[in-house]
Motif scaffolding. Structure first.
Motif, short mmCIF file in Angstrom:
data_model
loop_
_atom_site.label_atom_id
_atom_site.label_comp_id
_atom_site.label_asym_id
_atom_site.label_seq_id
_atom_site.Cartn_x
_atom_site.Cartn_y
_atom_site.Cartn_z
N ALA A 27 -4.91 21.60 10.06
CA ALA A 27 -5.07 21.44 8.61
C ALA A 27 -4.47 20.12 8.15
O ALA A 27 -5.05 19.43 7.29
CB ALA A 27 -4.41 22.61 7.89
N ARG A 28 -3.32 19.75 8.71
CA ARG A 28 -2.68 18.49 8.29
C ARG A 28 -3.46 17.28 8.80
O ARG A 28 -3.55 16.26 8.09
CB ARG A 28 -1.23 18.46 8.78
CG ARG A 28 -0.35 19.47 8.05
CD ARG A 28 1.12 19.32 8.36
NE ARG A 28 1.92 20.29 7.62
CZ ARG A 28 3.24 20.26 7.52
NH1 ARG A 28 3.93 19.32 8.17
NH2 ARG A 28 3.88 21.17 6.83
N LEU A 29 -4.02 17.36 10.00
CA LEU A 29 -4.85 16.26 10.49
C LEU A 29 -6.10 16.10 9.63
O LEU A 29 -6.50 14.99 9.29
CB LEU A 29 -5.24 16.48 11.95
CG LEU A 29 -4.21 16.07 13.00
CD1 LEU A 29 -4.63 16.55 14.38
CD2 LEU A 29 -4.00 14.56 13.00
N CYS A 30 -6.72 17.21 9.28
CA CYS A 30 -7.90 17.15 8.42
C CYS A 30 -7.55 16.54 7.06
O CYS A 30 -8.30 15.71 6.53
CB CYS A 30 -8.51 18.53 8.25
SG CYS A 30 -9.42 19.13 9.69
N LEU A 48 0.83 -1.19 0.00
CA LEU A 48 0.00 0.00 0.00
C LEU A 48 0.87 1.25 0.00
O LEU A 48 1.96 1.25 0.59
CB LEU A 48 -0.90 0.04 1.24
CG LEU A 48 -1.93 -1.08 1.39
CD1 LEU A 48 -2.68 -0.91 2.70
CD2 LEU A 48 -2.89 -1.09 0.20
N PRO A 49 0.41 2.34 -0.61
CA PRO A 49 1.16 3.60 -0.53
C PRO A 49 1.24 4.08 0.92
O PRO A 49 0.26 4.02 1.67
CB PRO A 49 0.32 4.57 -1.38
CG PRO A 49 -0.55 3.71 -2.23
CD PRO A 49 -0.79 2.45 -1.46
N LEU A 50 2.41 4.55 1.31
CA LEU A 50 2.63 5.16 2.62
C LEU A 50 2.69 6.66 2.39
O LEU A 50 3.68 7.16 1.85
CB LEU A 50 3.91 4.62 3.24
CG LEU A 50 4.24 5.07 4.66
CD1 LEU A 50 3.25 4.48 5.66
CD2 LEU A 50 5.66 4.67 5.03
N LEU A 51 1.65 7.38 2.80
CA LEU A 51 1.49 8.78 2.46
C LEU A 51 1.92 9.66 3.63
O LEU A 51 1.35 9.60 4.72
CB LEU A 51 0.04 9.08 2.08
CG LEU A 51 -0.55 8.21 0.95
CD1 LEU A 51 -1.99 8.63 0.66
CD2 LEU A 51 0.31 8.30 -0.30
N GLU A 52 2.92 10.49 3.41
CA GLU A 52 3.44 11.38 4.43
C GLU A 52 2.38 12.40 4.85
O GLU A 52 1.75 13.03 4.01
CB GLU A 52 4.67 12.11 3.89
CG GLU A 52 5.26 13.13 4.84
CD GLU A 52 5.74 12.51 6.13
OE1 GLU A 52 5.27 12.94 7.20
OE2 GLU A 52 6.59 11.59 6.05
N THR A 53 2.19 12.56 6.18
CA THR A 53 1.26 13.57 6.69
C THR A 53 1.97 14.83 7.18
O THR A 53 1.32 15.84 7.42
CB THR A 53 0.43 13.01 7.86
OG1 THR A 53 1.30 12.74 8.97
CG2 THR A 53 -0.31 11.75 7.45
N GLY A 54 3.28 14.73 7.40
CA GLY A 54 4.00 15.85 7.98
C GLY A 54 3.72 16.04 9.45
O GLY A 54 3.94 17.12 10.00
N LEU A 55 3.25 14.97 10.11
CA LEU A 55 2.89 15.05 11.53
C LEU A 55 3.51 13.91 12.31
O LEU A 55 3.65 12.79 11.80
CB LEU A 55 1.37 14.98 11.71
CG LEU A 55 0.55 16.17 11.23
CD1 LEU A 55 -0.93 15.84 11.27
CD2 LEU A 55 0.85 17.41 12.07
N VAL A 56 3.86 14.20 13.56
CA VAL A 56 4.23 13.18 14.53
C VAL A 56 3.08 13.08 15.52
O VAL A 56 2.58 14.09 16.02
CB VAL A 56 5.54 13.56 15.27
CG1 VAL A 56 5.84 12.57 16.38
CG2 VAL A 56 6.69 13.63 14.28
#
Length: 351
Positions: A189-192, A145-153
């Protein structure tokens, strides 16, 4: 202890095509993790939490497939007491908290799966995570599956979603330099984007009182669009920081209007008055349940009246599902519950 800095990467734009389904949507399977960190629990404590993981896995396996992640699966006696319906995958783990270190599955309009990568750093570098920090990527790779970066820890246990555009979280475990150095609006915004939502509901939460900095999934859960269940006593105890924080979250929910401009439906549930455990940091949360195919798997604490009310409330909120209540006190003594120990993989969409 392994260290991980908050991610400075930009989110993957492909996330805009995906969303995280509500937990009560159909599942393909449940993922869980086998705890092996004797340094965290001690030998006896580790055996106790391992037995609780077996009990939870066996209960869920009556309703849907379960995969238990563990390195060295052939030599550690993991099969003792475990249902043959539970599949073992040789992916190394440190601890049991698959809600936090496991993969956050998201789905696009065509039913394709991906993993939105919320990078796990041991709840702000409070605990070692050499293996757990790699679990989400390892599962994504095994499933291709694609692993999509969220920019969040952060951890999925720290955010709730209603499947219809709303998110709920405590600032204490996201807007916290031990995980992210971004500002609150950017994190929202990144969580959304990561979960496919349009509106964030923030409550202050509580920093530093537990390892998670107060994950929302021990206090309040969305059971459906614009409907939330919260475990709370009617009277605020001004001397109890947990009570103050919980009532702040309740006020935030009461003040919220959903995307249609309507108030949320809020269902309140009291916690147990008595519990079996004497552990000082025991988590007695009915809210930390797990919804699987055909059932709700929840904790009971030995308070007959409160346990009964919790069962009735969950049955009303999840009609048509069997309510299974387990004694998982060793996990409560470790600071979590059944939801913390599980992670759902959405089922493929049927044509």
């Amino acid at each position: 202890m392994t260290k991980a800095s908050p991610s400075s990467a930009e989110p993957d734009p492909r996330l805009g095509d995906f969303h995280m389904p509500l937990e009560s949507a159909p599942h393909a399977r449940t993922f869980m993790q086998w705890p092996v960190a004797q340094s965290v629990y001690g030998r006896r404590g580790l055996a106790d939490v391992q037995r609780s993981i077996v009990d939870i896995a066996n209960a869920i396996a009556q309703f849907e497939p379960v995969v238990l992640l563990s390195g060295d699966t052939g030599r550690n006696g993991i099969r003792a007491g475990l249902s043959n319906a539970v599949e073992l995958w040789d992916i190394a783990t440190d601890d049991l908290w698959c809600r936090d270190s496991g993969p956050t599955f998201v789905v696009d309009a065509a039913g394709n799966l991906a993993v939105a990568h919320l990078r796990f750093n041991g709840w702000g570098n409070k605990q070692g995570f050499a293996n757990d920090g790699l679990v989400a990527a390892s599962v994504a790779a095994r499933l291709d599956l694609p692993l999509l970066e969220t920019g969040l820890v952060g951890e999925q246990g720290g955010v709730e979603h209603d499947g219809a555009g709303l998110l709920l979280a405590h600032e204490s475990c996201w807007v916290n330099p031990n995980r992210n150095t971004l500002d609150r609006d950017t994190i929202a915004a990144r969580l959304c984007l990561a979960l496919g939502a349009q509106q964030m509901i923030w409550a202050p939460g509580l920093k530093g009182e537990d390892i998670t900095d107060y994950h929302i999934d021990a206090l309040a859960r969305f059971v459906g669009p614009s409907t939330v269940l919260i475990q709370i006593d009617e009277a605020l105890d001004p001397d109890d920081p947990w009570s103050r924080a919980a009532h702040q979250t309740l006020r935030a929910l009461e003040e919220t209007r959903d995307l249609a401009g309507k108030p949320l439906t809020i269902v309140k549930l009291p916690g147990p008055e008595t519990v079996r455990s004497n552990a000082p940091d025991f988590v007695s949360s009915y809210i930390n349940y797990y919804v699987c195919n055909g059932a709700v798997i929840a904790a009971q604490f030995g308070d007959a009246q409160a346990d009964g009310l919790a069962r009735e409330t969950l049955a009303d909120l999840y009609p048509g599902r069997e309510i299974v209540m387990l004694d998982i006190d060793p996990i409560g003594e470790s600071g979590g519950g059944i939801h913390c120990a599980t992670q759902q993989q959405p089922a493929p969409r049927r044509s």
